[in-house]
Design a protein around this motif. Structure first.
Motif, PDB file in Angstrom:
ATOM      1  N   GLN A 106       0.888  -1.170   0.000  1.00  0.00           N
ATOM      2  CA  GLN A 106       0.000   0.000   0.000  1.00  0.00           C
ATOM      3  C   GLN A 106       0.924   1.217   0.000  1.00  0.00           C
ATOM      4  OE1 GLN A 106      -3.304   0.198  -0.300  1.00  0.00           O
ATOM      5  NE2 GLN A 106      -3.638   2.331   0.159  1.00  0.00           N
ATOM      6  N   ASN A 108       0.671   3.972  -1.958  1.00  0.00           N
ATOM      7  CA  ASN A 108       0.071   5.107  -2.640  1.00  0.00           C
ATOM      8  C   ASN A 108      -1.332   5.320  -2.059  1.00  0.00           C
ATOM      9  OD1 ASN A 108      -0.151   7.130  -4.514  1.00  0.00           O
ATOM     10  ND2 ASN A 108      -0.666   5.787  -6.222  1.00  0.00           N
ATOM     11  N   ARG A 109      -1.848   6.547  -2.241  1.00  0.00           N
ATOM     12  CA  ARG A 109      -3.250   6.788  -1.894  1.00  0.00           C
ATOM     13  C   ARG A 109      -4.053   6.492  -3.162  1.00  0.00           C
ATOM     14  NH1 ARG A 109      -3.466   9.514   2.488  1.00  0.00           N
ATOM     15  NH2 ARG A 109      -1.863  11.045   1.964  1.00  0.00           N
ATOM     16  N   ASN A 111      -7.116   5.508  -3.528  1.00  0.00           N
ATOM     17  CA  ASN A 111      -8.445   6.119  -3.463  1.00  0.00           C
ATOM     18  C   ASN A 111      -8.385   7.226  -2.416  1.00  0.00           C
ATOM     19  OD1 ASN A 111     -10.002   4.154  -5.198  1.00  0.00           O
ATOM     20  ND2 ASN A 111      -9.179   2.769  -3.646  1.00  0.00           N
ATOM     21  N   SER A 112      -9.148   8.283  -2.632  1.00  0.00           N
ATOM     22  CA  SER A 112      -9.054   9.425  -1.716  1.00  0.00           C
ATOM     23  C   SER A 112      -9.337   8.973  -0.285  1.00  0.00           C
ATOM     24  CB  SER A 112     -10.043  10.518  -2.127  1.00  0.00           C
ATOM     25  OG  SER A 112     -11.341  10.008  -2.037  1.00  0.00           O
ATOM     26  N   GLU A 114      -7.409   7.285   1.661  1.00  0.00           N
ATOM     27  CA  GLU A 114      -6.722   6.063   2.102  1.00  0.00           C
ATOM     28  C   GLU A 114      -5.435   6.381   2.865  1.00  0.00           C
ATOM     29  OE1 GLU A 114      -7.831   2.609  -1.172  1.00  0.00           O
ATOM     30  OE2 GLU A 114      -5.928   3.640  -1.302  1.00  0.00           O
ATOM     31  N   CYS A 115      -5.065   5.452   3.737  1.00  0.00           N
ATOM     32  CA  CYS A 115      -3.789   5.528   4.449  1.00  0.00           C
ATOM     33  C   CYS A 115      -2.681   4.999   3.533  1.00  0.00           C
ATOM     34  CB  CYS A 115      -3.891   4.655   5.700  1.00  0.00           C
ATOM     35  SG  CYS A 115      -2.336   4.310   6.502  1.00  0.00           S
ATOM     36  N   VAL A 116      -1.587   5.732   3.437  1.00  0.00           N
ATOM     37  CA  VAL A 116      -0.423   5.225   2.689  1.00  0.00           C
ATOM     38  C   VAL A 116       0.411   4.444   3.713  1.00  0.00           C
ATOM     39  CG1 VAL A 116       1.523   5.818   1.192  1.00  0.00           C
ATOM     40  CG2 VAL A 116      -0.538   7.234   1.173  1.00  0.00           C
TER      41      VAL A 116
END
Ligand code: R5P
Length: 303
Positions: A106, A108-109, A111-112, A114-116
């Protein structure tokens, strides 16, 4: 140096300590002497973590060995608690050996909102650990450990050990090493090149965690060949299942699977065998019955 094997890496941690010089006649050239430490871990009745060093750490270089699978959240928190406690107890330096570094995918963000996850995980470790040592961490958008960690860091690779394994079991003339996606070329192609085996890298499209499509973009001679598909992580197994199915259509002699990090969720191991793999072999970054490539020596040399 004192090595503490933690819950997820009890066996590997003991081997690391032994290779680093605790057992008579077991020293690996270039390794510092180490003692094997005992760390008691448990849970309070409400589930909170309990942790106690059972051996003296003051003035010592403490090594914590803990892979982030299974139960990655608990694994991470216990490394943070142990590292911080070791420092409070006077440890000179704390190294976290995290053979399988979780939360790296994970990155990247997507979806808006989201936790990176990779950045958050690294933020915590940066605060309490002096040095991190890991093996083939999943790097895609993040290209180097220094993009995440400002502490001392070392990225080890299982490639040499996997190459030795392949060379001892298969012949260069009658085998093809395959990688299921572009990213896997850093394992599959690099390993094949190092031992003079042919390699082929497939294309992968991922539609969701459990839905991928593999396309074979180059057709080597498959007939009579052992095809060895190599990847870093097998998690749900769908990447490997689809790769095995594509290769199987080409009727090689046999299909073999090798991975660095054997996560194997949702019965992935059995599903890959059912798809047509004759054997599945993994490195011991995560404890699993398929572990056949021991990386304890590689780790010990780095300590
Ligand atoms: C991703 O690009 C990795 O290299 C692996 O191919 C992936 O993590 C495997 O995941 P799964 O087994 O869930 O398909």
């Amino acid at each position: 140096m004192i090595v503490f094997p933690m819950r997820n890496s009890a066996e590997l941690g003991r081997k690391v300590a032994r290779h680093a010089g605790t057992g008579p006649g077991k020293d690996v050239a270039g390794c510092a002497k180490a003692e094997l430490g005992r760390l008691e871990t448990g849970n309070f009745p409400d589930g909170e973590l309990y942790l106690r060093f059972m051996d003296e750490v003051a003035g010592k270089r403490v090594v914590l060995v803990q892979s982030m699978h299974p139960q990655p959240n608990d694994a991470l928190v216990s490394v943070l608690f142990a590292a911080r406690t070791a420092k409070e107890l006077g440890a000179e330096k704390v190294t976290a050996v995290i053979p399988y570094l979780g939360y790296m995918r994970q990155d990247n963000r997507f979806n808006s909102g989201e936790c990176v996850s990779n950045r958050v995980m690294a933020t915590f470790l940066n605060q309490v650990v002096d040095r991190i040592v890991t093996i083939d961490p999943h790097m895609h958008r993040v290209k180097a450990l220094e993009d995440l960690f400002h502490i001392e860091r070392k990225k080890l690779s299982a490639n040499e050990e996997i190459a030795k394994h392949i060379k001892s079991k298969f012949s260069a003339k009658a085998s093809v090493v395959a990688g299921p996606d572009i990213e896997s070329s850093q394992w599959a192609k690099a390993i094949a090149d190092s031992i003079g085996f042919e390699s082929v890298i497939f294309m992968k499209e991922r539609f969701s965690s459990r839905h991928v499509k593999i396309s074979v973009t180059r057709e080597p001679e498959w007939k009579g060949k052992d095809v060895i598909i190599v990847d870093d992580i097998i998690s749900s197994g769908h990447t490997m299942i689809e790769a095995v199915k594509e290769v199987r259509k080409r009727k090689p002699r046999a299909i073999h699977v090798i991975c660095v990090h054997p996560i194997f969720v949702e019965n992935a191991y059995a599903k890959i065998l059912r798809a047509g793999a004759r054997s599945i072999v993994s490195c011991n970054t995560i404890l699993h019955n398929s572990n056949a490539i021991d990386l304890s020596g590689l780790i010990a040399k780095e300590l």
